[in-house]
Design a protein around this motif. Structure first.
Motif, PDB file in Angstrom:
ATOM      1  N   MET A  42       1.078  -1.756  -0.065  1.00 25.90           N
ATOM      2  CA  MET A  42       0.145  -0.195   0.159  1.00 25.90           C
ATOM      3  C   MET A  42       1.227   1.062   0.100  1.00 25.90           C
ATOM      4  O   MET A  42       0.352   1.782  -0.371  1.00 25.90           O
ATOM      5  N   LYS A  43       2.265   1.095   0.447  1.00 25.22           N
ATOM      6  CA  LYS A  43       2.419   1.940   0.780  1.00 25.22           C
ATOM      7  C   LYS A  43       3.594   2.333  -0.763  1.00 25.22           C
ATOM      8  O   LYS A  43       3.681   3.865  -0.805  1.00 25.22           O
ATOM      9  N   TYR A  44       3.890   1.536  -1.339  1.00 26.48           N
ATOM     10  CA  TYR A  44       4.775   2.263  -2.407  1.00 26.48           C
ATOM     11  C   TYR A  44       3.409   2.509  -4.452  1.00 26.48           C
ATOM     12  O   TYR A  44       3.319   2.512  -4.596  1.00 26.48           O
ATOM     13  N   THR A  45       2.403   2.540  -3.377  1.00 31.59           N
ATOM     14  CA  THR A  45       0.676   2.166  -4.682  1.00 31.59           C
ATOM     15  C   THR A  45       1.044   3.318  -5.817  1.00 31.59           C
ATOM     16  O   THR A  45       0.552   3.323  -6.865  1.00 31.59           O
ATOM     17  N   GLY A  46       1.501   4.832  -4.657  1.00 35.89           N
ATOM     18  CA  GLY A  46       1.429   5.954  -6.290  1.00 35.89           C
ATOM     19  C   GLY A  46       2.723   5.696  -6.850  1.00 35.89           C
ATOM     20  O   GLY A  46       2.293   5.848  -8.249  1.00 35.89           O
ATOM     21  N   ILE A  47       3.827   5.431  -6.236  1.00 35.69           N
ATOM     22  CA  ILE A  47       5.146   5.032  -7.052  1.00 35.69           C
ATOM     23  C   ILE A  47       5.008   4.147  -8.296  1.00 35.69           C
ATOM     24  O   ILE A  47       4.995   4.043  -9.734  1.00 35.69           O
ATOM     25  N   ILE A  48       3.722   3.035  -8.160  1.00 37.16           N
ATOM     26  CA  ILE A  48       3.544   1.681  -9.356  1.00 37.16           C
ATOM     27  C   ILE A  48       2.355   2.426 -10.363  1.00 37.16           C
ATOM     28  O   ILE A  48       2.523   1.962 -11.328  1.00 37.16           O
ATOM     29  N   ILE A  49       1.694   3.082  -9.925  1.00 37.16           N
ATOM     30  CA  ILE A  49       0.333   3.963 -11.207  1.00 37.16           C
ATOM     31  C   ILE A  49       1.619   4.741 -11.686  1.00 37.16           C
ATOM     32  O   ILE A  49       1.362   4.907 -12.667  1.00 37.16           O
ATOM     33  N   VAL A  50       2.886   5.395 -11.249  1.00 36.25           N
ATOM     34  CA  VAL A  50       3.607   6.238 -12.391  1.00 36.25           C
ATOM     35  C   VAL A  50       3.875   5.660 -12.410  1.00 36.25           C
ATOM     36  O   VAL A  50       4.453   6.046 -14.042  1.00 36.25           O
ATOM     37  N   LEU A  51       4.689   4.758 -12.603  1.00 34.32           N
ATOM     38  CA  LEU A  51       5.391   3.665 -13.742  1.00 34.32           C
ATOM     39  C   LEU A  51       4.719   2.831 -14.535  1.00 34.32           C
ATOM     40  O   LEU A  51       5.215   2.851 -15.776  1.00 34.32           O
ATOM     41  N   LEU A  52       3.271   3.066 -14.238  1.00 30.42           N
ATOM     42  CA  LEU A  52       2.774   2.332 -15.495  1.00 30.42           C
ATOM     43  C   LEU A  52       2.200   3.268 -16.325  1.00 30.42           C
ATOM     44  O   LEU A  52       1.827   3.329 -17.769  1.00 30.42           O
ATOM     45  N   GLY A  53       1.955   4.696 -15.644  1.00 32.99           N
ATOM     46  CA  GLY A  53       1.829   5.582 -16.452  1.00 32.99           C
ATOM     47  C   GLY A  53       3.331   6.068 -17.782  1.00 32.99           C
ATOM     48  O   GLY A  53       2.775   5.947 -18.499  1.00 32.99           O
ATOM     49  N   ALA A  54       4.403   5.916 -16.947  1.00 36.67           N
ATOM     50  CA  ALA A  54       6.110   5.828 -18.164  1.00 36.67           C
ATOM     51  C   ALA A  54       5.787   5.261 -18.908  1.00 36.67           C
ATOM     52  O   ALA A  54       5.676   5.375 -19.796  1.00 36.67           O
ATOM     53  N   LEU A  55       5.346   4.036 -18.454  1.00 33.31           N
ATOM     54  CA  LEU A  55       5.183   2.567 -19.575  1.00 33.31           C
ATOM     55  C   LEU A  55       4.131   2.550 -20.743  1.00 33.31           C
ATOM     56  O   LEU A  55       4.128   2.454 -21.432  1.00 33.31           O
ATOM     57  N   ALA A  56       3.528   2.837 -19.712  1.00 28.26           N
ATOM     58  CA  ALA A  56       1.992   3.417 -21.049  1.00 28.26           C
ATOM     59  C   ALA A  56       2.153   4.864 -22.177  1.00 28.26           C
ATOM     60  O   ALA A  56       1.519   4.356 -22.597  1.00 28.26           O
ATOM     61  N   LEU A  57       3.525   5.506 -21.944  1.00 33.52           N
ATOM     62  CA  LEU A  57       4.146   6.404 -23.033  1.00 33.52           C
ATOM     63  C   LEU A  57       4.656   5.534 -23.900  1.00 33.52           C
ATOM     64  O   LEU A  57       5.112   6.371 -24.872  1.00 33.52           O
ATOM     65  N   ILE A  58       5.856   5.320 -22.829  1.00 31.54           N
ATOM     66  CA  ILE A  58       7.018   4.825 -23.585  1.00 31.54           C
ATOM     67  C   ILE A  58       7.166   3.535 -24.203  1.00 31.54           C
ATOM     68  O   ILE A  58       7.603   3.369 -25.589  1.00 31.54           O
ATOM     69  N   VAL A  59       6.334   2.055 -24.215  1.00 31.41           N
ATOM     70  CA  VAL A  59       5.454   0.848 -24.750  1.00 31.41           C
ATOM     71  C   VAL A  59       5.905   1.967 -25.968  1.00 31.41           C
ATOM     72  O   VAL A  59       5.639   1.469 -27.340  1.00 31.41           O
ATOM     73  N   PRO A  60       4.267   2.450 -26.725  1.00 31.01           N
ATOM     74  CA  PRO A  60       3.697   2.813 -27.557  1.00 31.01           C
ATOM     75  C   PRO A  60       4.691   3.416 -28.709  1.00 31.01           C
ATOM     76  O   PRO A  60       5.291   3.743 -29.662  1.00 31.01           O
ATOM     77  N   ALA A  61       5.333   4.774 -27.871  1.00 29.53           N
ATOM     78  CA  ALA A  61       6.448   5.265 -28.423  1.00 29.53           C
ATOM     79  C   ALA A  61       7.325   4.344 -29.095  1.00 29.53           C
ATOM     80  O   ALA A  61       8.178   4.731 -29.754  1.00 29.53           O
ATOM     81  N   LEU A  62       8.095   3.281 -28.594  1.00 33.84           N
ATOM     82  CA  LEU A  62       9.234   2.943 -29.080  1.00 33.84           C
ATOM     83  C   LEU A  62       8.370   2.034 -30.484  1.00 33.84           C
ATOM     84  O   LEU A  62       8.987   1.172 -31.149  1.00 33.84           O
ATOM     85  N   ALA A  63       7.086   1.484 -29.954  1.00 32.58           N
ATOM     86  CA  ALA A  63       6.787   1.138 -30.578  1.00 32.58           C
ATOM     87  C   ALA A  63       5.864   1.517 -32.101  1.00 32.58           C
ATOM     88  O   ALA A  63       5.485   0.848 -33.403  1.00 32.58           O
ATOM     89  N   GLY A  64       6.184   2.677 -32.051  1.00 32.26           N
ATOM     90  CA  GLY A  64       5.888   4.028 -33.013  1.00 32.26           C
ATOM     91  C   GLY A  64       4.256   3.629 -33.046  1.00 32.26           C
ATOM     92  O   GLY A  64       3.625   3.767 -34.535  1.00 32.26           O
TER      93      GLY A  64
END
Length: 58
Positions: free
Chosen positions: A1-23
């Motif tokens: 529970m302590k790291y929930t916010g950080i995990i959500i931020v990392l998922l948001g970053a992945l949601a931006l990085i993966v499509p950018a790399l895939a084009g």
């Protein structure tokens, strides 16, 4: 529970990085990533503040 916010931020970053790399970026992926980043930052702030309040009350 302590790291929930950080995990959500990392998922948001992945949601931006993966499509950018895939084009295959679209406005939908950008909105989802942005919402996750902002929501995660807000969640992190709230959870962090509650943790500090618990430490002070001890």
């Amino acid at each position: 529970m302590k790291y929930t916010g950080i995990i959500i931020v990392l998922l948001g970053a992945l949601a931006l990085i993966v499509p950018a790399l895939a084009g295959c970026e679209s406005n939908t992926t950008l909105v989802i990533g942005g919402v996750l980043l902002v929501g995660g930052a807000i969640a992190h702030g709230i959870i962090y503040k509650k943790g500090i309040d618990k430490d002070i009350s001890k």
